[in-house]
Structure formats: structure tokens, C-alpha cells
Design a protein around this motif. Structure first.
Motif, PDB file in Angstrom:
ATOM      1  N   ASP A   1       0.858  -1.128  -0.062  1.00  0.00           N
ATOM      2  CA  ASP A   1       0.114  -0.015  -0.180  1.00  0.00           C
ATOM      3  C   ASP A   1       0.894   1.454   0.007  1.00  0.00           C
ATOM      4  OD1 ASP A   1      -2.634   1.220   0.512  1.00  0.00           O
ATOM      5  OD2 ASP A   1      -1.619   1.972   2.158  1.00  0.00           O
ATOM      6  N   HIS A   2       0.311   2.489  -0.555  1.00  0.00           N
ATOM      7  CA  HIS A   2       0.881   3.563  -0.286  1.00  0.00           C
ATOM      8  C   HIS A   2       1.575   3.865   1.166  1.00  0.00           C
ATOM      9  CE1 HIS A   2       1.399   7.992  -0.950  1.00  0.00           C
ATOM     10  NE2 HIS A   2       0.613   8.112  -0.067  1.00  0.00           N
ATOM     11  N   MET A   3       0.648   3.536   1.978  1.00  0.00           N
ATOM     12  CA  MET A   3       1.463   3.716   3.369  1.00  0.00           C
ATOM     13  C   MET A   3       2.831   2.994   3.714  1.00  0.00           C
ATOM     14  SD  MET A   3      -0.451   2.248   6.923  1.00  0.00           S
ATOM     15  CE  MET A   3       0.048   0.419   6.693  1.00  0.00           C
ATOM     16  N   THR A   4       2.752   1.660   3.363  1.00  0.00           N
ATOM     17  CA  THR A   4       4.081   0.862   3.265  1.00  0.00           C
ATOM     18  C   THR A   4       4.959   1.483   2.555  1.00  0.00           C
ATOM     19  OG1 THR A   4       2.550  -0.898   3.990  1.00  0.00           O
ATOM     20  CG2 THR A   4       4.759  -1.669   3.296  1.00  0.00           C
ATOM     21  N   ARG A   5       4.665   1.734   1.219  1.00  0.00           N
ATOM     22  CA  ARG A   5       5.912   2.446   0.566  1.00  0.00           C
ATOM     23  C   ARG A   5       6.564   3.749   0.997  1.00  0.00           C
ATOM     24  NH1 ARG A   5       2.051   1.842  -4.996  1.00  0.00           N
ATOM     25  NH2 ARG A   5       2.079  -0.444  -5.057  1.00  0.00           N
ATOM     26  N   LEU A   6       5.689   4.411   1.471  1.00  0.00           N
ATOM     27  CA  LEU A   6       6.245   5.737   2.247  1.00  0.00           C
ATOM     28  C   LEU A   6       7.472   5.114   3.680  1.00  0.00           C
ATOM     29  CD1 LEU A   6       3.259   8.053   2.576  1.00  0.00           C
ATOM     30  CD2 LEU A   6       5.031   8.339   1.055  1.00  0.00           C
ATOM     31  N   ALA A   7       6.601   4.031   4.279  1.00  0.00           N
ATOM     32  CA  ALA A   7       7.228   3.761   5.403  1.00  0.00           C
ATOM     33  C   ALA A   7       8.736   2.973   5.042  1.00  0.00           C
ATOM     34  CB  ALA A   7       6.596   2.565   6.241  1.00  0.00           C
TER      35      ALA A   7
ATOM     36  N   VAL B   1       4.571   5.456  10.105  1.00  0.00           N
ATOM     37  CA  VAL B   1       4.331   6.185   9.105  1.00  0.00           C
ATOM     38  C   VAL B   1       2.973   5.703   8.520  1.00  0.00           C
ATOM     39  CG1 VAL B   1       4.630   6.637   6.520  1.00  0.00           C
ATOM     40  CG2 VAL B   1       6.769   6.452   8.138  1.00  0.00           C
ATOM     41  N   ASP B   2       2.135   6.625   8.530  1.00  0.00           N
ATOM     42  CA  ASP B   2       0.516   6.086   8.353  1.00  0.00           C
ATOM     43  C   ASP B   2      -0.131   6.755   7.284  1.00  0.00           C
ATOM     44  OD1 ASP B   2      -1.438   4.599   8.770  1.00  0.00           O
ATOM     45  OD2 ASP B   2      -1.703   5.517  10.913  1.00  0.00           O
ATOM     46  N   ALA B   3      -1.163   6.564   6.538  1.00  0.00           N
ATOM     47  CA  ALA B   3      -1.933   7.064   5.538  1.00  0.00           C
ATOM     48  C   ALA B   3      -3.223   6.541   5.467  1.00  0.00           C
ATOM     49  CB  ALA B   3      -1.053   6.900   4.273  1.00  0.00           C
ATOM     50  N   ALA B   4      -4.121   7.134   5.317  1.00  0.00           N
ATOM     51  CA  ALA B   4      -5.566   6.694   5.280  1.00  0.00           C
ATOM     52  C   ALA B   4      -6.372   7.458   4.311  1.00  0.00           C
ATOM     53  CB  ALA B   4      -6.170   6.511   6.640  1.00  0.00           C
TER      54      ALA B   4
ATOM     55  N   GLU C   1      -1.189  12.715   6.032  1.00  0.00           N
ATOM     56  CA  GLU C   1      -0.346  11.251   5.611  1.00  0.00           C
ATOM     57  C   GLU C   1       1.046  11.541   5.879  1.00  0.00           C
ATOM     58  OE1 GLU C   1      -0.979   9.805   1.925  1.00  0.00           O
ATOM     59  OE2 GLU C   1      -0.227  11.621   1.066  1.00  0.00           O
ATOM     60  N   GLY C   2       1.789  10.361   6.427  1.00  0.00           N
ATOM     61  CA  GLY C   2       3.177  10.376   6.476  1.00  0.00           C
ATOM     62  C   GLY C   2       3.644  10.078   8.087  1.00  0.00           C
ATOM     63  N   GLY C   3       4.721  10.563   8.259  1.00  0.00           N
ATOM     64  CA  GLY C   3       5.289  10.187   9.497  1.00  0.00           C
ATOM     65  C   GLY C   3       6.948  10.201   9.456  1.00  0.00           C
ATOM     66  N   ALA C   4       7.486   9.555  10.402  1.00  0.00           N
ATOM     67  CA  ALA C   4       8.972   9.365  10.475  1.00  0.00           C
ATOM     68  C   ALA C   4       9.462   8.270  10.840  1.00  0.00           C
ATOM     69  CB  ALA C   4       9.457  10.570  11.513  1.00  0.00           C
ATOM     70  N   VAL C   5      10.460   7.927  10.713  1.00  0.00           N
ATOM     71  CA  VAL C   5      11.288   6.276  10.941  1.00  0.00           C
ATOM     72  C   VAL C   5      12.637   7.171  11.888  1.00  0.00           C
ATOM     73  CG1 VAL C   5      12.712   4.419  10.263  1.00  0.00           C
ATOM     74  CG2 VAL C   5      10.040   5.017   9.334  1.00  0.00           C
ATOM     75  N   VAL C   6      12.920   6.387  12.800  1.00  0.00           N
ATOM     76  CA  VAL C   6      14.041   6.665  13.729  1.00  0.00           C
ATOM     77  C   VAL C   6      14.885   5.394  13.739  1.00  0.00           C
ATOM     78  CG1 VAL C   6      12.853   8.529  14.649  1.00  0.00           C
ATOM     79  CG2 VAL C   6      13.117   6.487  15.999  1.00  0.00           C
ATOM     80  N   ILE C   7      16.129   5.669  13.858  1.00  0.00           N
ATOM     81  CA  ILE C   7      17.092   4.695  14.085  1.00  0.00           C
ATOM     82  C   ILE C   7      17.491   4.933  15.725  1.00  0.00           C
ATOM     83  CG2 ILE C   7      19.267   3.379  13.647  1.00  0.00           C
ATOM     84  CD1 ILE C   7      17.025   3.280  11.303  1.00  0.00           C
TER      85      ILE C   7
ATOM     86  N   LEU D   1      -2.116  10.585  12.323  1.00  0.00           N
ATOM     87  CA  LEU D   1      -2.381   9.006  12.971  1.00  0.00           C
ATOM     88  C   LEU D   1      -1.301   8.351  13.725  1.00  0.00           C
ATOM     89  CD1 LEU D   1      -4.380   7.680   9.841  1.00  0.00           C
ATOM     90  CD2 LEU D   1      -5.341   8.636  12.031  1.00  0.00           C
ATOM     91  N   ALA D   2      -0.700   7.239  13.194  1.00  0.00           N
ATOM     92  CA  ALA D   2       0.288   6.602  13.891  1.00  0.00           C
ATOM     93  C   ALA D   2       1.632   7.472  13.577  1.00  0.00           C
ATOM     94  CB  ALA D   2       0.311   5.160  13.564  1.00  0.00           C
ATOM     95  N   GLY D   3       1.701   8.266  12.593  1.00  0.00           N
ATOM     96  CA  GLY D   3       2.945   8.787  12.046  1.00  0.00           C
ATOM     97  C   GLY D   3       3.118   9.945  12.755  1.00  0.00           C
ATOM     98  N   GLY D   4       2.143  10.691  13.611  1.00  0.00           N
ATOM     99  CA  GLY D   4       2.195  12.003  14.048  1.00  0.00           C
ATOM    100  C   GLY D   4       3.257  12.268  14.945  1.00  0.00           C
ATOM    101  N   ALA D   5       3.107  11.515  16.120  1.00  0.00           N
ATOM    102  CA  ALA D   5       3.838  11.429  17.344  1.00  0.00           C
ATOM    103  C   ALA D   5       5.499  11.358  16.895  1.00  0.00           C
ATOM    104  CB  ALA D   5       3.476  10.663  18.539  1.00  0.00           C
ATOM    105  N   ALA D   6       5.597  10.218  16.045  1.00  0.00           N
ATOM    106  CA  ALA D   6       7.025  10.012  15.319  1.00  0.00           C
ATOM    107  C   ALA D   6       7.553  11.199  14.713  1.00  0.00           C
ATOM    108  CB  ALA D   6       6.611   8.822  14.534  1.00  0.00           C
TER     109      ALA D   6
END
Lengths: 406, 90
Positions: free
Chosen positions: A70-76, A188-191, A230-236, A335-340
Motif C-alpha cells: 500500500d501507499h502507506m507501506t511504500r512511504l514507510a 508512517v501512516d496514510a488513510a 499522511e506520513g510520519g517519521a522513521v528513527v534509528i 495518525l500513527a505517524g504524527g507523534a513519530a
């Protein structure tokens, strides 16, 4: 106890794709909120969104993954690639079982799921993708990241709506403390499809204002709900010692404190749990409220929720006692991407010594007693930041981030 | 590969690409007739997806258990073109 530090960031946001594009737009106060284009929202009361523009999935995603994501997973997956690159981590040098993945999710890949359900209803079961078996699933981002990068260590997914980005990072820190050197985390979320839209409208919290500059005004006297993006962030997230050992090019900061609470059931008269989450996170970091230099607010934009949050902040820090900001006014709530994304933003603030503004809010309502950063960015020396988040259903989460460079 | 309803290797590679994508380092336009689907980068779910497309486009019915035995494009094409019940090509 070992310190868990953030060594890499990957951002996909409505006002900027990639960390530096996002950060530049955010400091400039450029908003990504606009009329929704992904589908025709005319029959719904809420017509604005924070959409990510200019993301060409084929440029980032291998051909084999295209039909199953899905779009969400591709962004992630794209954000994860950027975060790993940013961290300078050579994953071939790290043990497969020493790397985990903990992300936040909400409803899963609803756009993919909606398309396949439409296929089922309109054409028949032969037309439903075999990949629907997992592509819709709320753990799918964690799974695809884990498979793609051969990260076989402890992994999971947390669903606490808008609080999820913090809860995921808090949980990732547990894994680091228990001996996993590197954990990919965030959310990262998108709905942005009708199936994702309708249940959010049912919350009664989405803004129905059609002017992007007036629709999402947290802490303002004109607060009227929020806009969804939509969107979010990934952290290491890494163990500080092992990050140092492998020569990590940079450390954005330490995840110094984390806490989560639940609100009491409605009607019990007991206080909301946000203040307790903030207090516990600050104590967990070994700090006192006076050590916190900036608060990234949950900023629901719903008058009652704004009052609750302002009371929690002024209760801990005093009236006008700490700078507060809500750059999510430029992205919408993710959504789940906001706080990240707020965590990533707070780390960039610590790095550069500047607090990004809350846009479109001219001044906070005096009753809140907040020193809200409005108008433009505020330069100031920053050592520690508090990030707050609340998820629909009573979830509260707080994270304390601390600079590590003295 | 003669009648209009026969599925060719070109048809199959097109549907593999559409249904499941193409593995990096694999060229489906190359000599793949006897290369195993496993070596071409397709797992069982990918095969399920592509067989679903074949069934929809060509109106054939292929029992799941026979598909698992067709490990190469040649074997799958033989299965489709000899045992599949081909109706009017769609």
C-alpha cells in the motif's frame, strides 16, 4: 543503564519529503494542508488533508514489492531507507538478530484494503489480490521493513492511535536496553481514502472548515477540530555504546524518558492522564520540569482537549512557563505517524537550537496560559524537549529527548 | 503456441510482471523457460497471484495442487495449455 540514542531520521511529511526538505519548510512555516485530491471528498463534511506530494513509489520501491504494498507501506519503506542511510549504518556488518523493528500503526493499509474489498463486491473473489492476505495488516510496515533489511531481532507494532509514534519508540528503547543494539522505530501512516476517512469523521474531532489556513487552530479561541494528514517519521534507535563503536556519524539525541498512561473512563470524574504521563517521562529521564526547554504539544485543536492539555502543561511548568509549539499545524495529524514526526522535529530543534512555529494561530486563547511559539521560528538554546501525544480512546504518551553533546 | 487461446511465454512473463513484479537481477525476457520460479524470485504467494490473473484472463481453471508441481515457466505453460479448461479467451 545503557542510553538509547537516535542516530538516523527519515521523514515523509505533507510539507516536505525527506528530512531536510521537511525541516526547511517547517522552519519557514510552509504548510502542507490543502484541499483533498486523493479522492473526491465532496460528500463528506471534512474536505482538507495534508497530502504528500511528489512521491513516485517506483523510484523508491523494488518492482517485486509494488504489487504487494500500500501507499502507506511504500512511504514507510522509503523513510526507513533514508533513516538507515542517515545513520550511516552498514547493516551487513550488524548481526541479523541484533536488529529489530517496532513501528506504530492505526487502521493498517486501508487504501489497499478498500480497493480489494471493492474488487470482491463488484467483480468477485477471483479478483481479490492474494497479497490482501497481509498487505492491509496493521503490522505490515514492521514486517516489510524487517524482511527488506533482514532484521530478525525483536519486533512488533503498537496501536495507540496518535500516541503510537511515541509508544513505539518507548518500546524500541526497551529492546535496546535488553540488548538489541539497533531498532528501527517510529511510524508512517496514510488513510486518505473513503474507508479511512469515514471512521475518523465519526470521532467528531475533524475540522469541517474548508479554508486550509483556518481549519486547524490548536489552542486558539477559534479551535474547531483538526485536519488529518499522511506520513510520519522513521528513527534509528541504537545503544549509545554500540553506535559509538561502529562510528555512527551523528547522534541526534537520547531518548531519555518515556511514559504512557490511560485516561479514566468518561464520567468517573477522575483527572485525564496526560499530565501524569508528562511527569513520569520527565522523572524517568532523571529531570525536573525546569530542565525542559520546549514542549511539542499533542495539539488536538478540539477546545475541550486543548484545555486538558494546556492544564497539564501549565500544571507542570506554570503559566507561560515553557515554550510550547505544534508544527503539526503544517502537516495535519498523521495518525500513527504524527507523534513519530514530532519526535523527529524535536530532535532537529535540539540539533539547530530553534523551535519551529505553530502556524495559522495568531495567538493562543489567554485562558490556556501557554507560551505558544507562533508567527515564526524562535532561536533559543535547547538541551531537552518534551513531546506529548494523545490517541483516541484515552491513550497518553510522553517522551523526553535530550541532547548528548554536552 | 498456435491457437488464439494458447498462453505463450510472453503472455506469462507479462502477467508475472503485472501480478508480482520482477526481481532485481532477473531478466524475464531472457532464457527463463526452464528456470525455476524460485530462482526467478517468486514465492508461493506470487504464484497464487499470477495464477489468479491467468485464470481470470484466459478463463482456465487450474487446481491449486497441480500449480505447486509446476516449478518452471515451461511446466506451468504446459499445465495451462494441456490440462486447463480454456474457454473463450478474455
Amino acid at each position: 543503564m545503557t542510553a538509547a540514542v537516535v542516530t538516523g531520521l527519515g521523514v515523509a511529511a505533507p510539507n516536505g519529503l525527506g528530512t531536510e526538505a521537511f525541516w526547511k519548510a517547517t522552519l519557514a512555516g510552509r504548510s502542507g494542508l490543502a484541499a483533498l485530491t486523493r479522492f473526491d471528498p465532496a460528500q463528506y463534511p471534512s474536505v482538507l488533508a495534508g497530502e504528500i506530494k511528489g512521491f513516485t513509489a517506483e523510484d523508491h520501491i523494488p518492482s517485486r514489492l509494488m504489487p504487494q504494498t500500500d501507499h502507506m507501506t511504500r512511504l514507510a519503506l522509503a523513510a526507513t531507507d533514508w533513516a538507515i542511510g542517515d545513520a550511516g549504518a552498514d547493516l551487513r556488518q550488524l548481526p541479523e538478530y541484533g536488529m529489530g523493528v517496532v513501528t506504530a500503526a492505526s487502521g493498517g493499509a486501508v487504501e489497499f484494503g478498500q480497493r480489494e474489498l471493492e474488487n470482491l463486491w463488484s467483480k468477485g473473489k477471483e479478483y481479490v489480490s492474494a497479497y490482501q492476505s497481509f498487505a492491509w495488516f496493521y503490522a505490515v510496515n514492521t514486517g516489510q521493513i524487517s524482511i527488506r533489511h533482514k532484521m530478525r531481532g525483536p519486533s512488533g507494532v503498537l496501536l495507540t492511535e496518535q500516541a503510537g509514534g511515541i509508544d513505539a519508540i518507548g518500546h524500541a528503547r526497551r529492546h535496546v536496553r535488553k540488548g538489541t543494539p539497533l531498532v528501527v522505530s517510529g511510524g508512517v501512516d496514510a488513510a486518505l481514502c473513503p474507508w479511512g476517512w469515514v471512521p475518523q469523521i465519526a470521532s467528531g474531532r475533524m475540522s469541517t472548515v474548508a479554508d486550509p489556513d483556518r481549519a486547524y487552530l490548536p489552542f486558539s479561541a477559534d479551535a474547531c477540530g483538526y485536519v488529518v494528514g499522511e506520513g510520519g517519521a522513521v528513527v534509528i534507535l541504537e545503544d549509545a555504546a554500540s553506535a559509538r563503536e561502529r562510528g555512527a556519524p551523528r547522534v541526534y539525541g537520547e531518548v531519555a524518558g518515556y511514559a504512557a498512561t490511560m485516561d479514566p473512563a468518561p464520567g468517573t470524574g477522575r483527572p485525564a492522564g496526560l499530565r501524569r504521563a508528562a511527569e513520569n517521562a520527565i522523572a524517568d529521564a532523571g529531570l525536573t520540569p525546569g530542565d525542559i526547554d520546549v514542549v511539542f504539544a499533542d495539539a488536538a485543536g478540539v477546545p475541550e482537549l486543548d484545555r486538558t492539555e494546556a492544564a497539564a502543561i501549565t500544571g507542570l511548568f506554570g503559566r507561560h512557563g515553557v515554550p510550547v509549539t505544534a508544527p503539526k499545524t503544517m502537516t495535519g495529524r498523521l495518525l500513527a505517524g504524527g507523534a513519530a514526526l514530532d519526535v523527529a522535529t524535536a530532535l532537529l530543534s535540539l540539533r539547530d537550537g530553534v523551535i519551529p512555529p505553530t502556524v495559522n494561530v495568531r495567538a493562543p486563547a489567554p485562558e490556556h496560559g501557554l507560551d505558544l511559539v507562533t508567527g515564526g521560528p524562535r532561536d533559543t538554546d535547547l538541551r531537552s524537549a518534551l513531546v506529548l501525544a494523545r490517541g483516541y480512546g484515552g491513550f497518553n504518551a510522553a517522551l523526553v529527548l535530550r541532547r548528548t553533546d554536552g | 503456441m498456435s491457437t488464439g487461446s494458447t498462453v505463450t511465454l510472453a503472455d506469462l512473463t507479462r502477467m508475472l510482471r503485472e501480478s508480482a513484479g520482477e526481481e532485481e537481477g532477473v531478466d524475464l525476457d531472457g532464457d527463463v523457460l526452464d528456470v525455476s520460479f524460485d530462482d526467478l524470485g517468486y514465492d508461493s504467494l506470487a504464484m497464487l497471484q499470477v495464477v489468479g490473473q491467468i485464470q481470470r484472463e484466459y478463463g482456465v481453471r487450474l487446481p491449486d495442487e497441480t500449480i505447486a508441481d509446476a516449478e518452471t515457466p515451461r511446466a506451468l505453460l504446459t499445465l495451462i495449455n494441456t490440462t486447463g479448461e480454456i474457454s473463450q479467451a478474455g
